[in-house]
Write a protein that holds these residues in place. Structure first.
Motif, mmCIF file in Angstrom:
data_model
loop_
_atom_site.group_PDB
_atom_site.id
_atom_site.type_symbol
_atom_site.label_atom_id
_atom_site.label_comp_id
_atom_site.label_asym_id
_atom_site.label_seq_id
_atom_site.Cartn_x
_atom_site.Cartn_y
_atom_site.Cartn_z
ATOM 1 N N LEU A 66 26.185 33.350 25.861
ATOM 2 C CA LEU A 66 26.309 33.010 26.813
ATOM 3 C C LEU A 66 25.346 32.838 27.822
ATOM 4 N N ALA A 67 24.040 32.818 27.740
ATOM 5 C CA ALA A 67 23.051 32.668 28.003
ATOM 6 C C ALA A 67 23.052 31.035 28.366
ATOM 7 N N THR A 68 23.303 30.142 27.240
ATOM 8 C CA THR A 68 23.262 29.100 27.170
ATOM 9 C C THR A 68 24.021 28.502 29.012
ATOM 10 N N ARG A 69 24.625 29.100 29.851
ATOM 11 C CA ARG A 69 26.075 28.720 30.606
ATOM 12 C C ARG A 69 24.749 29.271 32.228
ATOM 13 N N SER A 70 25.434 28.591 33.161
ATOM 14 C CA SER A 70 24.663 28.768 34.160
ATOM 15 C C SER A 70 24.792 29.776 34.851
ATOM 16 N N PRO A 71 24.950 31.266 35.253
ATOM 17 C CA PRO A 71 25.237 32.065 35.636
ATOM 18 C C PRO A 71 26.436 31.792 37.022
ATOM 19 N N GLY A 72 26.020 30.829 37.640
ATOM 20 C CA GLY A 72 26.687 30.557 38.657
ATOM 21 C C GLY A 72 27.022 28.689 38.848
ATOM 22 N N GLY A 73 27.565 28.662 37.346
ATOM 23 C CA GLY A 73 28.544 27.315 36.797
ATOM 24 C C GLY A 73 29.765 27.798 37.449
ATOM 25 N N PRO A 74 29.937 26.908 36.720
ATOM 26 C CA PRO A 74 32.002 26.718 37.021
ATOM 27 C C PRO A 74 32.776 27.529 36.414
ATOM 28 N N TYR A 75 32.542 28.064 35.290
ATOM 29 C CA TYR A 75 33.179 28.801 34.694
ATOM 30 C C TYR A 75 32.544 30.154 34.810
ATOM 31 N N CYS A 76 31.975 30.139 35.465
ATOM 32 C CA CYS A 76 31.522 31.408 35.947
ATOM 33 C C CYS A 76 32.459 32.170 37.809
ATOM 34 N N SER A 77 33.327 31.228 37.849
ATOM 35 C CA SER A 77 33.836 31.723 39.311
ATOM 36 C C SER A 77 35.013 32.153 39.090
ATOM 37 N N PRO A 78 35.365 32.599 40.044
ATOM 38 C CA PRO A 78 36.832 33.897 39.253
ATOM 39 C C PRO A 78 37.925 33.042 39.199
ATOM 40 N N MET A 79 38.869 32.725 38.530
ATOM 41 C CA MET A 79 39.899 32.064 38.197
ATOM 42 C C MET A 79 41.077 31.726 39.153
ATOM 43 N N GLY A 80 41.326 33.347 39.936
ATOM 44 C CA GLY A 80 41.984 32.724 41.708
ATOM 45 C C GLY A 80 41.017 31.621 42.191
ATOM 46 N N THR A 81 40.357 31.222 42.235
ATOM 47 C CA THR A 81 39.882 30.428 43.327
ATOM 48 C C THR A 81 40.327 28.549 42.333
ATOM 49 N N ILE A 82 41.305 28.783 41.779
ATOM 50 C CA ILE A 82 40.562 27.121 41.643
ATOM 51 C C ILE A 82 43.001 27.566 41.146
ATOM 52 N N VAL A 83 43.306 26.185 41.647
ATOM 53 C CA VAL A 83 44.198 25.831 42.158
ATOM 54 C C VAL A 83 44.971 25.063 41.182
ATOM 55 N N ASN A 84 45.826 25.763 40.271
ATOM 56 C CA ASN A 84 45.979 24.980 39.180
ATOM 57 C C ASN A 84 47.190 25.759 38.554
ATOM 58 N N ILE A 85 47.825 25.597 37.826
ATOM 59 C CA ILE A 85 49.556 26.129 36.839
ATOM 60 C C ILE A 85 48.313 27.410 36.450
ATOM 61 N N VAL A 86 47.694 27.749 36.195
ATOM 62 C CA VAL A 86 47.250 29.398 36.342
ATOM 63 C C VAL A 86 47.089 29.903 37.216
ATOM 64 N N ASP A 87 46.747 29.939 38.545
ATOM 65 C CA ASP A 87 46.933 30.369 39.493
ATOM 66 C C ASP A 87 48.728 30.496 40.142
ATOM 67 N N TYR A 88 49.547 29.522 39.510
ATOM 68 C CA TYR A 88 51.048 29.585 39.823
ATOM 69 C C TYR A 88 51.673 30.318 39.099
ATOM 70 N N ILE A 89 51.361 30.046 37.826
ATOM 71 C CA ILE A 89 51.803 31.360 37.030
ATOM 72 C C ILE A 89 51.370 32.965 37.282
ATOM 73 N N GLU A 90 50.047 33.019 38.089
ATOM 74 C CA GLU A 90 50.384 34.301 37.985
ATOM 75 C C GLU A 90 50.704 34.885 39.034
ATOM 76 N N THR A 91 51.100 34.472 39.890
ATOM 77 C CA THR A 91 52.476 34.461 41.353
ATOM 78 C C THR A 91 53.593 34.772 40.786
ATOM 79 N N LEU A 92 54.089 35.220 39.562
ATOM 80 C CA LEU A 92 55.471 34.883 38.760
ATOM 81 C C LEU A 92 55.952 36.480 38.430
ATOM 82 N N PRO A 93 56.827 36.605 38.715
ATOM 83 C CA PRO A 93 57.412 37.863 37.628
ATOM 84 C C PRO A 93 56.750 37.982 36.294
ATOM 85 N N THR A 94 57.185 39.012 35.685
ATOM 86 C CA THR A 94 56.718 39.264 34.315
ATOM 87 C C THR A 94 57.823 38.501 33.173
#
Length: 541
Positions: free
Chosen positions: A45-73
């Motif tokens: 993991l040290a090869t990845r920049s701590p401030g890189g895009p993959y370290c950001s919270p997933m909730g800040t990305i607008v995509n299918i993942v964010d939409y599914i997180e809002t749905l009931p089980t």
């Protein structure tokens, strides 16, 4: 990034293919949970920049993942019955979460939590990223916790998700790519697809910006009812009012400054909700078809009459938005009734459709230039050059910069304090302005780091900070206190309530928030009554 594609299962062996180095190897497929160790530990993991895009919270990305997180089980579980939705979710996850899914994909029994924790070499430095990946997968319901012997916790993939993803990676989980003879020759060229997508999406943006234009029209010869874009835009909070008296909202301003990828998902989220509520279509069916469109190759012809009635309606609406471009192809025996011998109706996905399942990353933002037209160059003297003739792009730039000059294919503007503060007052944030300049950068500066000069970005943030130094609040001024004790106790009471805004001990005056006026007034009245009663008792003695 150490992400692997499991291609297929052959007997007791699994073929593992690294999508980055393109090496393929075979490993024993053992049903025991220790099977996961054949993949080895995750990449350092040290090869990845701590401030890189993959370290950001997933909730800040607008995509299918964010939409599914809002749905009931229940609805979320239904979505995982579609292989296309499962693949789209996998694509949209950060690499670390992807690897965890692929490690658990062929494991039947739950894997102990301590075994998964052992995948991280340096827990002290990178344990937070490991936990964030697990938390995000749990939030999506992709991995589920199980209580093992001796109260030990184990993880296992969601049963339906695992089955569909296995089918996608080891079975015929692909769409037919070959068009019938003669159809490919009639299909629009790649430049035509980009132009069509750009024009349709730009018409939607222009409809939001102005009150004198019409929304994107349904292409001719498409046998479907047009999409009511105004109603969707009002429901999404981007517009208010009737069609001819509409007004853009603060959310609408923020929408226009997002890149096409975020705009697309923001609009489709409202479209999916509306389709489910108005037409009675199942959410899983709508999502599955949209994801299918995203997995089709750009420019691949698809027959319109081969779709179901629900899919035809959705496909027609996507044509109106620029995700699909319709065309007719002359082919014997394939003409639709009423086509007048012009051939059967086909459609091709554009680059907008392909971004549905592409996930979000910085490269995807820059690649929006293919559709949105990368055209902006920002200089250190705050001068902005935009090589565009689009009225939408010019109007967006005028929201936060001064218009210095407009030529047939060039807009020249300057970022000034007044124009940026005007935009901030309208609801546009400094980061949104910067993101717009970055995501629409000219190809010649796309490789520069940073794309927008740091001095310009810092100044935009400082101008926004100016607006945060003062805050207006409805308040009540209290003065004319008879005694210092009455003032001190009243002021302390307001401070304890958390509503005190200002106080002057010398003048015996203080100001407090308006919403606590009744409480403070009642407290001051009680103090006066108590003081009056005490004075009367003293005189009686």
């Amino acid at each position: 990034d150490g992400v692997f594609d499991l291609l297929k299962v052959c007997g007791d062996y699994t073929r593992i293919h690294c999508i980055h180095c393109h090496r393929t190897s075979a490993v024993t497929c053992n049903p025991d949970p220790s099977f996961i160790n054949v993949l080895g530990p995750p990449p350092p993991l040290a090869t990845r920049s701590p401030g890189g895009p993959y370290c950001s919270p997933m909730g800040t990305i607008v995509n299918i993942v964010d939409y599914i997180e809002t749905l009931p089980t229940a609805k979320r579980d239904k979505l995982y019955e579609s292989p296309w939705t499962c693949q789209a979710v996998l694509r949209s996850l950060p690499p670390l979460a992807k690897q965890y899914i692929l490690r658990l994909l062929w494991v039947e029994r739950p894997v102990l939590k301590e075994d998964m924790d052992a995948w991280v070499r340096d827990v002290k430095s990178f344990g937070s990223q490991h936990r964030a990946a697990l938390d995000s997968l749990e939030q999506l319901g992709i991995i589920q916790q199980y209580l093992m012997e001796a109260n030990r916790v184990g993880y296992c993939l969601h049963q339906a998700y695992r089955a569909q993803l296995r089918w996608s990676l080891s079975g015929p989980g692909h769409l037919a790519q070959e068009a019938p003879p003669g159809v490919q020759d009639s299909a629009p060229a790649m430049d035509d697809l980009d132009k069509f997508a750009h024009e349709q999406w730009e018409a939607l943006q222009l409809y939001i910006l102005t009150s004198s234009t019409d929304p994107p029209a349904m292409p001719a010869d498409v046998p479907a009812e047009p999409l009511d874009t105004h109603r969707l835009l009002v429901s999404a909070g981007l517009l208010s009012g009737e069609r001819r008296s509409r007004r853009i909202t603060d959310t609408g301003f923020q929408f226009l400054l997002k890149d096409n990828y975020r705009q697309l998902w923001a609009f489709l989220t409202e479209y999916i909700r509306d389709a489910e509520a108005r037409s009675g279509a199942e959410l899983s069916s709508v999502m599955s078809f949209l994801m299918q469109l995203g997995f089709r190759r750009v420019g691949q012809p698809c027959a319109f009459d081969a779709l179901s009635s629900m899919e035809r309606r959705i496909a027609a609406h996507m044509m109106q938005l620029g995700l699909l471009q319709p065309f007719r192809a002359l082919q014997a025996g394939s003409s639709l009734p009423g086509s007048g011998g012009r051939g059967a109706l086909y459609f091709c996905p554009t680059r907008l459709a392909s971004s549905l399942c592409g996930g979000f990353n910085p490269q995807a933002v820059v690649s929006n230039a293919d559709v949105a037209g990368g055209h902006i160059i920002v200089e250190t003297n705050y001068r902005v050059y935009a090589y565009t003739s689009s009225p939408v792009q010019v109007a967006i730039l005028e929201l936060f910069m001064r218009n210095d000059c407009v030529l047939p294919n060039l807009f020249v503007g300057t970022l000034t304090r007044d124009t940026v503060l005007k935009a901030i007052t309208a609801g546009i944030g400094a980061e949104e302005i910067i993101d717009y300049l970055v995501s629409h950068c000219h190809p010649q500066v796309a490789g520069r780091s940073p794309v927008v000069p740091e001095v310009v970005m810092d100044q935009i943030r400082l101008w926004e900070a100016e607006t945060l130094r003062l805050r207006a609040s409805l308040a009540v001024l209290y003065d004319n206190f008879e005694t210092p004790d009455l003032f001190t106790r009243s002021c302390e009471y307001a401070r304890n309530l958390g509503v005190l805004l200002w106080a002057n001990t010398t003048a015996r005056r203080f100001a407090a928030r308006d919403d606590a006026h009744d409480q403070i007034r009642a407290y001051i009245k009680s103090l006066k009554e108590a003081a009056g009663g005490a004075t009367g008792a003293s005189k009686a003695q």
